[in-house]
Design an enzyme around this catalytic site. Structure first.
Site, PDB file in Angstrom:
ATOM      1  N   LYS A   1       1.015  -1.079   0.027  1.00 26.24           N
ATOM      2  CA  LYS A   1       0.121  -0.005   0.018  1.00 26.24           C
ATOM      3  C   LYS A   1       0.796   1.293   0.000  1.00 26.24           C
ATOM      4  CE  LYS A   1      -3.944   1.802   2.698  1.00 26.24           C
ATOM      5  NZ  LYS A   1      -4.811   1.432   3.947  1.00 26.24           N
TER       6      LYS A   1
ATOM      7  N   SER B   1     -10.369  -0.899   6.143  1.00 30.65           N
ATOM      8  CA  SER B   1      -9.672  -0.508   4.786  1.00 30.65           C
ATOM      9  C   SER B   1      -8.690  -1.609   4.355  1.00 30.65           C
ATOM     10  CB  SER B   1      -8.600   0.748   5.070  1.00 30.65           C
ATOM     11  OG  SER B   1      -9.270   1.665   5.366  1.00 30.65           O
TER      12      SER B   1
ATOM     13  N   SER C   1      -9.339   1.761   2.442  1.00 32.01           N
ATOM     14  CA  SER C   1      -8.296   2.635   1.637  1.00 32.01           C
ATOM     15  C   SER C   1      -7.299   1.608   1.148  1.00 32.01           C
ATOM     16  CB  SER C   1      -7.475   3.590   2.707  1.00 32.01           C
ATOM     17  OG  SER C   1      -7.058   2.952   3.655  1.00 32.01           O
TER      18      SER C   1
END
Length: 481
Positions: A76, A175, A151
């Site tokens: 990420k 997320s 996210s």
């Protein structure tokens, strides 16, 4: 199945047996990235030349570095990778180039992983979509007009499309769990505190985040177990005083498994496409010998848990708010009564609350945490949704609470479904998401498997049984070649 969609565990075994070379495997992913990433925009930062060099070195190495030796992977965008920018989607952070790897990234590299890129996120990791003014919008490989979640949306999209072997994400408001559900992959939000988040923070931030955890996303439950075993444990400071020893429990079948099921709740109604899939899973488990209850719950009201979660969540993220949101929350807090049940009303007061008030909310959270512990003396897992619907169409205008999703034919603020993130998450519990169905044959549906504190391997094991005996990862049609 195309080699690109193999689990990281299977890829590692093939590399170990020399059935495929690390450079050959890396070039396979690089070719797929060139073919598919433009449409998806899942991987936003990459160095393919450095990746090829690392893969070539893995082939030439005399010994193996670890269980992921030669496996290509991405992380990420919010994780530090030495020499690459860490922006969290904020233009003002474009010059924030990491000088060292985040600890979890360092541990994965030490295990032999070839980390070659970073995946896209929303601004400040604060959305169930993944778009920002630096890298643009990430699309869902099952339907490019829909969100992959957030996210860790780029993470899940890259995995589902076969652009990477393994992923590393983070989760405070689903997320990890939400993108796994939307993209049909596996994700694990660990017990709070068992994985060091060093190197996963905005510049200058050193305070451990409340509720938030870092954890893996993958194409199999076995990958989650392997990745968790590699990244879990204290950093060198905390490691001077404690070591992690998570219990492990192997499950041969569903027989005897004690499962509570909560397919929907009035606090956050769930669409029949999702609740029905979870009910069908529960029925299948019962037929295969599991003890299943749709009544068993921990001893507190879910609606109260939602209020506690929103208070703690928005307090936890208040230090990263942009100036315009600070002004918005301050203004709203002066006009909205404290008993305002709306998301924006509760969020406004949480963003400006006094510390004494926060202590009261946190105390109630820990009372609930102890009630969860009592619940798990009788039950092995709770099955529930991650979100109210499958992946929804992109909608980027207005505030999050102004954006509506259609639930059983009626509009629902997209923020309402945050209930399913916080019910267990704010009590620091682990959750694993596993795909269980394709809604209408078109969009993935996942189940959230909640377990007791430090029962991480237990929830992953339930996901493994579902994968083996009920439903497993399926490549999206447009990327299955």
């Amino acid at each position: 199945m195309n080699t690109a969609f193999w689990s990281a565990t299977k890829l590692a075994a093939a590399l170990r047996a020399k059935k495929i070379g690390a450079l050959e495997l890396f070039d396979l992913y690089a070719a797929r990235i060139r073919q598919h990433n433009r449409a998806l925009n899942a991987i936003c930062v990459m160095d393919l030349e450095a990746g090829r060099k690392a893969a070539r070195a893995a082939d030439r190495a005399k010994g193996r570095k670890g269980p992921l030796h030669g496996v290509p992977m991405t992380v990420k965008e919010s994780f530090d990778v030495a020499g690459w920018p860490t922006t969290w989607g904020m233009p003002e952070n474009k010059g924030n180039v990491a000088r060292r790897d985040a600890l979890a990234v360092e541990r994965l590299k030490r295990a032999g992983a070839v980390v070659f890129g970073k995946t896209n996120v929303p601004v400040l990791l604060a959305d169930w979509q993944s778009f920002n003014p630096i890298y643009g919008t990430t699309n869902n490989p099952w339907d490019l007009t829909r969100t992959p979640g957030g996210s860790s949306g780029g993470s899940a999209a890259a995995l589902a499309a076969g652009l990477t072997g393994l992923e590393l994400g983070s989760d405070i408001g689903a997320s990890i769990r939400n993108p796994a559900h939307y993209c049909g992959v596996y994700g694990h939000k660990p017990t709070w505190g068992i994985c060091s988040s060093r190197g996963h923070a905005l510049p200058g931030s050193a305070h451990p985040g409340d509720i938030t955890s870092i954890g893996p996303l993958a194409r199999s439950a076995e990958d989650l177990r392997l990745a968790l075993s590699l990244i879990a444990g204290p950093d060198e400071v905390d490691g001077a005083g404690w070591k992690l020893a998570l219990p492990r429990r192997a499950l041969a079948s569903f027989r005897g498994l004690r499962v509570a099921v909560m397919p929907s709740h009035p606090t956050a109604e769930v669409d029949a496409t999702v609740s029905g899939a979870i009910e069908r899973l529960a029925s299948a488990l019962a037929k295969r010998g599991a003890k299943v209850s749709d009544k068993a719950r921990p001893g507190f009201e879910p609606a109260e848990a939602h209020r506690v979660y929103l208070a703690l969540l928005r307090a936890a993220t208040s230090n990263r708010q942009l100036p315009q949101h600070v002004e918005l929350w301050e203004a709203l807090s002066k006009t909205r009564p404290r008993e305002d049940p709306s998301y924006e009303g509760q969020a406004a007061h949480a963003n400006v609350m006094r510390h004494k008030e926060w202590l009261g909310w946190s105390n109630r959270r820990h009372q609930m945490r102890l009630l969860w512990a009592e619940f798990f003396k009788s039950w092995d897992a709770l099955l529930c949704p991650t979100a109210a619907t499958p992946a929804f169409p992109h909608m980027q205008d207005g505030e999050r609470w102004e954006r509506m999703v259609e639930v059983n034919g009626r509009p629902q603020p997209s923020t309402t479904q945050m209930f399913w993130a916080g019910y267990s998450g704010m009590c620091l519990l682990p959750s694993t998401v596993a795909p269980i169905e394709l809604s209408g044959g078109r969009l993935p549906v996942g189940v959230q498997i909640v377990g007791p504190q430090h029962g991480d391997y237990q929830t992953i094991e339930v996901a493994r049984l579902i994968e083996k005996n009920y439903f497993a990862f399926t490549p999206p049609p447009g990327f299955a070649d």
